[in-house]
Scaffold this active site. Sequence first.
Site, PDB file in Angstrom:
ATOM      1  N   ASN A  39       0.834  -1.199   0.000  1.00  0.00           N
ATOM      2  CA  ASN A  39       0.000   0.000   0.000  1.00  0.00           C
ATOM      3  C   ASN A  39       0.870   1.251   0.000  1.00  0.00           C
ATOM      4  O   ASN A  39       1.954   1.295   0.600  1.00  0.00           O
ATOM      5  CB  ASN A  39      -1.003  -0.001   1.156  1.00  0.00           C
ATOM      6  CG  ASN A  39      -0.402  -0.247   2.520  1.00  0.00           C
ATOM      7  OD1 ASN A  39       0.605  -0.922   2.671  1.00  0.00           O
ATOM      8  ND2 ASN A  39      -1.024   0.320   3.543  1.00  0.00           N
ATOM      9  N   GLU A  41       0.267   5.148   0.667  1.00  0.00           N
ATOM     10  CA  GLU A  41      -0.661   6.184   1.110  1.00  0.00           C
ATOM     11  C   GLU A  41      -0.194   7.569   0.669  1.00  0.00           C
ATOM     12  O   GLU A  41       0.944   7.745   0.213  1.00  0.00           O
ATOM     13  CB  GLU A  41      -0.816   6.100   2.633  1.00  0.00           C
ATOM     14  CG  GLU A  41      -1.416   4.758   3.068  1.00  0.00           C
ATOM     15  CD  GLU A  41      -1.647   4.648   4.566  1.00  0.00           C
ATOM     16  OE1 GLU A  41      -1.179   5.514   5.328  1.00  0.00           O
ATOM     17  OE2 GLU A  41      -2.313   3.670   4.959  1.00  0.00           O
ATOM     18  N   CYS A  50      -4.016   0.540  -2.502  1.00  0.00           N
ATOM     19  CA  CYS A  50      -3.875  -0.696  -1.736  1.00  0.00           C
ATOM     20  C   CYS A  50      -2.767  -1.574  -2.301  1.00  0.00           C
ATOM     21  O   CYS A  50      -2.387  -1.465  -3.473  1.00  0.00           O
ATOM     22  CB  CYS A  50      -5.177  -1.483  -1.762  1.00  0.00           C
ATOM     23  SG  CYS A  50      -6.486  -0.794  -0.733  1.00  0.00           S
ATOM     24  N   GLU A  52      -2.939  -4.701  -3.077  1.00  0.00           N
ATOM     25  CA  GLU A  52      -3.435  -5.538  -4.182  1.00  0.00           C
ATOM     26  C   GLU A  52      -3.393  -4.763  -5.496  1.00  0.00           C
ATOM     27  O   GLU A  52      -3.058  -5.313  -6.550  1.00  0.00           O
ATOM     28  CB  GLU A  52      -4.863  -5.999  -3.897  1.00  0.00           C
ATOM     29  CG  GLU A  52      -5.007  -6.892  -2.677  1.00  0.00           C
ATOM     30  CD  GLU A  52      -5.275  -6.108  -1.393  1.00  0.00           C
ATOM     31  OE1 GLU A  52      -4.791  -4.965  -1.269  1.00  0.00           O
ATOM     32  OE2 GLU A  52      -5.959  -6.660  -0.516  1.00  0.00           O
ATOM     33  N   CYS A  83     -10.114  -5.114   0.566  1.00  0.00           N
ATOM     34  CA  CYS A  83     -11.254  -4.194   0.604  1.00  0.00           C
ATOM     35  C   CYS A  83     -12.174  -4.477  -0.587  1.00  0.00           C
ATOM     36  O   CYS A  83     -11.811  -5.204  -1.526  1.00  0.00           O
ATOM     37  CB  CYS A  83     -10.769  -2.744   0.595  1.00  0.00           C
ATOM     38  SG  CYS A  83     -10.219  -2.141  -1.013  1.00  0.00           S
ATOM     39  N   CYS A  86     -10.721  -3.686  -4.012  1.00  0.00           N
ATOM     40  CA  CYS A  86      -9.685  -4.629  -4.454  1.00  0.00           C
ATOM     41  C   CYS A  86     -10.285  -5.970  -4.849  1.00  0.00           C
ATOM     42  O   CYS A  86      -9.761  -6.657  -5.726  1.00  0.00           O
ATOM     43  CB  CYS A  86      -8.622  -4.799  -3.374  1.00  0.00           C
ATOM     44  SG  CYS A  86      -7.508  -3.391  -3.313  1.00  0.00           S
TER      45      CYS A  86
HETATM   46  N1  THU Z   1      -5.122  -1.830   2.653  1.00  0.00           N
HETATM   47  C1  THU Z   1      -4.530  -2.583   1.659  1.00  0.00           C
HETATM   48  O1  THU Z   1      -3.513  -2.181   1.100  1.00  0.00           O
HETATM   49  N2  THU Z   1      -5.111  -3.754   1.343  1.00  0.00           N
HETATM   50  C2  THU Z   1      -6.163  -4.312   1.993  1.00  0.00           C
HETATM   51  O2  THU Z   1      -6.551  -5.429   1.649  1.00  0.00           O
HETATM   52  C3  THU Z   1      -6.815  -3.589   3.086  1.00  0.00           C
HETATM   53  C4  THU Z   1      -6.346  -2.210   3.316  1.00  0.00           C
HETATM   54  C5  THU Z   1      -4.461  -0.585   3.043  1.00  0.00           C
HETATM   55  C6  THU Z   1      -5.119   0.681   2.603  1.00  0.00           C
HETATM   56  C7  THU Z   1      -4.579   1.666   3.607  1.00  0.00           C
HETATM   57  O3  THU Z   1      -3.304   2.140   3.167  1.00  0.00           O
HETATM   58  C8  THU Z   1      -4.378   0.842   4.862  1.00  0.00           C
HETATM   59  O4  THU Z   1      -4.403  -0.505   4.455  1.00  0.00           O
HETATM   60  C9  THU Z   1      -5.432   1.075   5.928  1.00  0.00           C
HETATM   61  O5  THU Z   1      -6.700   0.920   5.397  1.00  0.00           O
END
Ligand code: THU
Length: 131
Positions: A39, A41, A50, A52, A83, A86
């Site tokens: 991920n 941000e 994310c 994925e 999520c 994804c």
């Molecule tokens: N996140 C992912 O990268 N993948 C997931 O399957 C769930 C959430 C990340 C998004 C964000 O940067 C952090 O987790 C908190 O939500």
Amino acid sequence: MSLRDAAAAVRLNAHAPYSNFQVGAAIRAASGTVYLGCNVENVAYPEGTCAEAGAIAAMVAAGETRLSEVYVIAGSPMPVTPCGGCRQKLAEFGSGDVPVTMGTTVSDTEIHMTLAELLPGAFTNDHMTGS
Ligand code: THU
């Protein structure tokens, strides 16, 4: 290297200063090659991506569009689940029987599901046929 180990390794590169929740994803594509994502941000929160999505982008950029196996890992007590967005992104490139394993770095606990189980009633191209 196992898919789990690959996902755990790339997770350490995650840029997650806002949530402090690092996620790694490893995708095995049809060729057998493994693509990785973490991920990423952003201070403008909705611009974050994310793990994925990163792995999918790497796969497509390398010229592959079919995935055969997915592993997602985070450091939470319970394994992290993809999520909603994804799940739809993964479904674009994998059939319903593709195994998705969710893990955590803090224990050996894993959740094993398929793409179809993660996204029942997925919106597909078929829904637009004949419209
Ligand atoms: N996140 C992912 O990268 N993948 C997931 O399957 C769930 C959430 C990340 C998004 C964000 O940067 C952090 O987790 C908190 O939500």
